[in-house]
Design a protein around this motif. Structure first.
Motif, PDB file in Angstrom:
ATOM      1  N   GLU A 202      21.978 -25.952 108.537  1.00  0.00           N
ATOM      2  CA  GLU A 202      21.177 -24.741 108.673  1.00  0.00           C
ATOM      3  C   GLU A 202      22.038 -23.572 107.538  1.00  0.00           C
ATOM      4  O   GLU A 202      21.326 -22.781 107.319  1.00  0.00           O
ATOM      5  CB  GLU A 202      21.698 -23.956 110.058  1.00  0.00           C
ATOM      6  CG  GLU A 202      20.767 -24.681 111.392  1.00  0.00           C
ATOM      7  CD  GLU A 202      21.089 -23.898 112.570  1.00  0.00           C
ATOM      8  OE1 GLU A 202      22.056 -23.390 112.661  1.00  0.00           O
ATOM      9  OE2 GLU A 202      20.226 -24.222 113.176  1.00  0.00           O
ATOM     10  N   GLN A 203      23.379 -24.021 107.188  1.00  0.00           N
ATOM     11  CA  GLN A 203      23.910 -23.092 106.062  1.00  0.00           C
ATOM     12  C   GLN A 203      23.019 -23.193 104.803  1.00  0.00           C
ATOM     13  O   GLN A 203      22.754 -22.310 104.036  1.00  0.00           O
ATOM     14  CB  GLN A 203      25.327 -23.630 105.949  1.00  0.00           C
ATOM     15  CG  GLN A 203      26.216 -22.525 105.201  1.00  0.00           C
ATOM     16  CD  GLN A 203      26.275 -21.321 105.734  1.00  0.00           C
ATOM     17  OE1 GLN A 203      26.198 -21.417 106.921  1.00  0.00           O
ATOM     18  NE2 GLN A 203      26.525 -20.200 104.825  1.00  0.00           N
ATOM     19  N   TRP A 243      13.138 -23.537 108.845  1.00  0.00           N
ATOM     20  CA  TRP A 243      13.338 -22.459 108.032  1.00  0.00           C
ATOM     21  C   TRP A 243      12.625 -21.298 108.671  1.00  0.00           C
ATOM     22  O   TRP A 243      13.051 -20.033 108.649  1.00  0.00           O
ATOM     23  CB  TRP A 243      13.126 -22.643 106.548  1.00  0.00           C
ATOM     24  CG  TRP A 243      13.259 -21.456 105.762  1.00  0.00           C
ATOM     25  CD1 TRP A 243      14.407 -21.119 105.268  1.00  0.00           C
ATOM     26  CD2 TRP A 243      12.210 -20.570 105.261  1.00  0.00           C
ATOM     27  NE1 TRP A 243      14.165 -19.864 104.331  1.00  0.00           N
ATOM     28  CE2 TRP A 243      12.836 -19.507 104.322  1.00  0.00           C
ATOM     29  CE3 TRP A 243      10.912 -20.756 105.449  1.00  0.00           C
ATOM     30  CZ2 TRP A 243      12.210 -18.527 103.816  1.00  0.00           C
ATOM     31  CZ3 TRP A 243      10.210 -19.488 104.853  1.00  0.00           C
ATOM     32  CH2 TRP A 243      10.733 -18.422 104.089  1.00  0.00           C
ATOM     33  N   GLN A 244      11.178 -21.581 108.804  1.00  0.00           N
ATOM     34  CA  GLN A 244      10.333 -20.645 109.616  1.00  0.00           C
ATOM     35  C   GLN A 244      10.765 -20.255 110.774  1.00  0.00           C
ATOM     36  O   GLN A 244      10.853 -18.783 110.935  1.00  0.00           O
ATOM     37  CB  GLN A 244       9.185 -20.985 109.708  1.00  0.00           C
ATOM     38  CG  GLN A 244       8.343 -21.207 108.171  1.00  0.00           C
ATOM     39  CD  GLN A 244       6.735 -22.028 108.365  1.00  0.00           C
ATOM     40  OE1 GLN A 244       6.359 -22.291 109.491  1.00  0.00           O
ATOM     41  NE2 GLN A 244       6.100 -22.091 107.232  1.00  0.00           N
ATOM     42  N   LEU A 245      11.315 -20.837 111.622  1.00  0.00           N
ATOM     43  CA  LEU A 245      11.983 -20.588 112.903  1.00  0.00           C
ATOM     44  C   LEU A 245      13.010 -19.585 112.769  1.00  0.00           C
ATOM     45  O   LEU A 245      13.491 -18.429 113.253  1.00  0.00           O
ATOM     46  CB  LEU A 245      12.243 -21.763 113.558  1.00  0.00           C
ATOM     47  CG  LEU A 245      12.707 -21.590 115.119  1.00  0.00           C
ATOM     48  CD1 LEU A 245      11.503 -20.892 115.983  1.00  0.00           C
ATOM     49  CD2 LEU A 245      13.116 -22.872 115.786  1.00  0.00           C
ATOM     50  N   MET A 246      14.132 -19.868 111.685  1.00  0.00           N
ATOM     51  CA  MET A 246      15.168 -19.014 111.453  1.00  0.00           C
ATOM     52  C   MET A 246      14.898 -17.683 110.836  1.00  0.00           C
ATOM     53  O   MET A 246      15.618 -16.559 111.250  1.00  0.00           O
ATOM     54  CB  MET A 246      16.133 -19.779 110.278  1.00  0.00           C
ATOM     55  CG  MET A 246      16.729 -21.122 110.866  1.00  0.00           C
ATOM     56  SD  MET A 246      17.873 -22.076 109.688  1.00  0.00           S
ATOM     57  CE  MET A 246      19.156 -20.816 109.777  1.00  0.00           C
ATOM     58  N   GLN A 248      12.106 -16.177 111.714  1.00  0.00           N
ATOM     59  CA  GLN A 248      11.461 -15.447 112.520  1.00  0.00           C
ATOM     60  C   GLN A 248      12.795 -14.717 113.398  1.00  0.00           C
ATOM     61  O   GLN A 248      12.547 -13.684 113.928  1.00  0.00           O
ATOM     62  CB  GLN A 248      10.677 -16.134 113.627  1.00  0.00           C
ATOM     63  CG  GLN A 248      10.310 -15.609 114.841  1.00  0.00           C
ATOM     64  CD  GLN A 248       9.387 -16.381 115.551  1.00  0.00           C
ATOM     65  OE1 GLN A 248       9.010 -17.749 115.092  1.00  0.00           O
ATOM     66  NE2 GLN A 248       8.979 -16.060 116.775  1.00  0.00           N
ATOM     67  N   TYR A 249      13.890 -15.247 113.742  1.00  0.00           N
ATOM     68  CA  TYR A 249      14.677 -14.814 114.372  1.00  0.00           C
ATOM     69  C   TYR A 249      15.936 -14.028 113.516  1.00  0.00           C
ATOM     70  O   TYR A 249      17.184 -13.656 113.957  1.00  0.00           O
ATOM     71  CB  TYR A 249      15.736 -15.784 115.168  1.00  0.00           C
ATOM     72  CG  TYR A 249      14.623 -16.390 116.263  1.00  0.00           C
ATOM     73  CD1 TYR A 249      14.654 -15.798 117.489  1.00  0.00           C
ATOM     74  CD2 TYR A 249      13.972 -17.605 116.340  1.00  0.00           C
ATOM     75  CE1 TYR A 249      14.002 -15.929 118.654  1.00  0.00           C
ATOM     76  CE2 TYR A 249      13.158 -17.756 117.254  1.00  0.00           C
ATOM     77  CZ  TYR A 249      13.114 -17.216 118.530  1.00  0.00           C
ATOM     78  OH  TYR A 249      12.226 -17.482 119.567  1.00  0.00           O
ATOM     79  N   TYR A 250      15.541 -13.738 112.182  1.00  0.00           N
ATOM     80  CA  TYR A 250      16.505 -13.052 111.140  1.00  0.00           C
ATOM     81  C   TYR A 250      17.931 -13.757 111.138  1.00  0.00           C
ATOM     82  O   TYR A 250      19.000 -13.216 111.335  1.00  0.00           O
ATOM     83  CB  TYR A 250      16.696 -11.525 111.681  1.00  0.00           C
ATOM     84  CG  TYR A 250      15.336 -10.689 111.798  1.00  0.00           C
ATOM     85  CD1 TYR A 250      15.010 -10.001 110.734  1.00  0.00           C
ATOM     86  CD2 TYR A 250      14.633 -10.811 112.965  1.00  0.00           C
ATOM     87  CE1 TYR A 250      13.844  -9.266 110.820  1.00  0.00           C
ATOM     88  CE2 TYR A 250      13.468  -9.851 112.951  1.00  0.00           C
ATOM     89  CZ  TYR A 250      13.357  -9.307 111.594  1.00  0.00           C
ATOM     90  OH  TYR A 250      11.866  -8.469 111.597  1.00  0.00           O
ATOM     91  N   LEU A 251      17.785 -15.069 110.840  1.00  0.00           N
ATOM     92  CA  LEU A 251      19.002 -15.781 110.478  1.00  0.00           C
ATOM     93  C   LEU A 251      19.458 -16.279 108.993  1.00  0.00           C
ATOM     94  O   LEU A 251      20.320 -16.859 109.066  1.00  0.00           O
ATOM     95  CB  LEU A 251      19.006 -16.991 111.460  1.00  0.00           C
ATOM     96  CG  LEU A 251      18.986 -16.843 113.060  1.00  0.00           C
ATOM     97  CD1 LEU A 251      18.586 -18.324 113.742  1.00  0.00           C
ATOM     98  CD2 LEU A 251      20.242 -16.164 113.614  1.00  0.00           C
ATOM     99  N   LEU A 252      18.503 -15.679 108.307  1.00  0.00           N
ATOM    100  CA  LEU A 252      18.939 -16.205 106.797  1.00  0.00           C
ATOM    101  C   LEU A 252      19.813 -14.905 106.389  1.00  0.00           C
ATOM    102  O   LEU A 252      19.877 -13.923 106.846  1.00  0.00           O
ATOM    103  CB  LEU A 252      17.763 -15.820 106.019  1.00  0.00           C
ATOM    104  CG  LEU A 252      16.192 -16.807 106.739  1.00  0.00           C
ATOM    105  CD1 LEU A 252      14.812 -16.473 105.686  1.00  0.00           C
ATOM    106  CD2 LEU A 252      16.777 -18.321 106.415  1.00  0.00           C
ATOM    107  N   ASP A 253      20.190 -15.404 105.200  1.00  0.00           N
ATOM    108  CA  ASP A 253      21.390 -14.615 104.494  1.00  0.00           C
ATOM    109  C   ASP A 253      20.913 -13.152 104.215  1.00  0.00           C
ATOM    110  O   ASP A 253      21.501 -12.333 104.076  1.00  0.00           O
ATOM    111  CB  ASP A 253      21.977 -15.260 103.311  1.00  0.00           C
ATOM    112  CG  ASP A 253      22.858 -16.545 103.791  1.00  0.00           C
ATOM    113  OD1 ASP A 253      23.209 -16.547 104.924  1.00  0.00           O
ATOM    114  OD2 ASP A 253      22.926 -17.570 102.630  1.00  0.00           O
TER     115      ASP A 253
END
Length: 352
Positions: A202-203, A243-246, A248-253
């Protein structure tokens, strides 16, 4: 006296046998045949076997010096007869008050086997494989409990007990490994595609920008650059979906979560709950009124459907009175096939 009687009896038998042989040779009707004086052993019937075995047991109970009444002849029984006797009659053994250590071990082993079979009933080989892969990815049983969908709804304690049993119980571990080896390769591939993402994976995915439009080639290149980080069964499509799921939940850098506005205008849950009127929520339903409304609605719908079906008939009558023909009919059209979505003009007398 007994010896002299036996010798006289044998002499009488020999003389009788010699007379019979002489008569047979004189007549010539009966040929010579060899005979044996050995005792012929015949197989005993079942009742004789039971009687002889009972006689043996009673004689053993009396002592070694007693005489066995069940024997008629002095010859010993053959080995096959001994086997039959031992199979047909089983001597009862008195139960011992204190169990031997071997018996206790056997009872303990049977209890363990029952527990193993009970565990194997709920935990399928696919569940064990999912559990092992998920733990190796996350190193956290709580994350496994929240993120993995097993065949049964296991709670956290059951997952912990199963993991410890796979690690430290040799019987359960051996049976589980044998069952997992027998899984079909397609089933194994389907299980491996559901493995949870590790923190390292995920990182790497968070570094892909949210404003960019990554394609499958982007994630395929990411797989080639970091083969030691990603799970071996990962595909570019799986990375894109995660990546699309991340995103959607605002988990990207490059994503930031907007803070909630502060002030009196913010309506929290307790304020909304106070504004509700409980009396309106507890209104009693009027069943008679609802039934009347349902009947009236059904009647109106039936009338509308009937009018729609009769519309074409009334249209023909109106055209015949007014003399105006339908715009579909011209000088070359003989008839019209019309459906809800399709209209076909018949311009000849025969149509296939």
């Amino acid at each position: 006296l007994m010896a002299s009687g036996a010798t006289s009896r044998s002499e009488d038998e020999e003389s009788l046998a010699g007379q019979k042989r002489g008569l047979a040779q004189a007549s010539g009707a009966i040929p010579k045949r060899r005979s044996s004086s050995r005792f012929i052993k015949r197989k005993k019937f079942d009742d004789e076997l039971v009687e002889s075995s009972l006689a043996k047991s009673s004689s053993r109970a009396k002592g070694a010096g007693g005489v066995e009444p069940g024997r008629c002849s002095g010859s010993e029984p053959s080995s096959s007869e001994k086997k039959k006797v031992s199979k047909s009659v089983s001597t009862p053994i008195a139960p011992s008050p204190v169990p031997t250590p071997g018996l206790a071990k056997r009872m303990k082993k049977s209890k363990q086997s029952l527990q193993v079979t009970k565990d194997l009933g709920r935990w399928k080989p696919a569940d064990d494989l999912l559990l092992i892969n998920a733990v190796l990815q996350t190193n956290d049983l709580t994350s496994v409990h929240l993120g993995v969908k097993f065949s049964c709804r296991f709670n956290l304690r059951e997952i912990q007990e199963r993991w410890y049993a796979l690690l430290y119980d040799p019987i359960i571990s051996k049976l589980a490994c044998q069952a997992m080896r027998q899984l079909h390769p397609e089933a194994i591939a389907a299980i491996q595609s559901k493995v949870l993402f590790s923190k390292a994976e995920e990182q790497l995915l968070t570094k892909v920008g949210s404003t960019s439009q990554p394609t499958l080639d982007t994630f395929q290149e990411l797989l080639h650059k970091h083969p030691d980080v990603f799970y071996p069964s990962r595909t570019a499509k799986a990375l894109q979906l995660h990546w699309q799921l991340m995103k959607q939940y605002y988990l990207l850098d490059d994503q930031t979560v907007q803070p909630l506005p502060k002030g009196d205008q913010v309506l929290n849950f307790s304020d909304a709950e106070d504004m509700l009127d409980d009396s309106k929520l507890k209104d009693v339903r009027d069943e008679v009124l609802e039934h009347e409304l349902t009947v009236a609605d059904r009647r109106q719908k039936r009338e509308i459907r009937q009018l729609e079906q009769e519309l074409h008939k009334w249209q023909v009558l109106v055209d015949s009175i007014t003399g105006m023909s339908s715009p579909d009919f011209d000088s070359q059209t003989l008839a019209v096939l019309r459906g809800r979505m399709v209209r076909y003009l018949m311009r000849s007398r025969e149509v296939s």
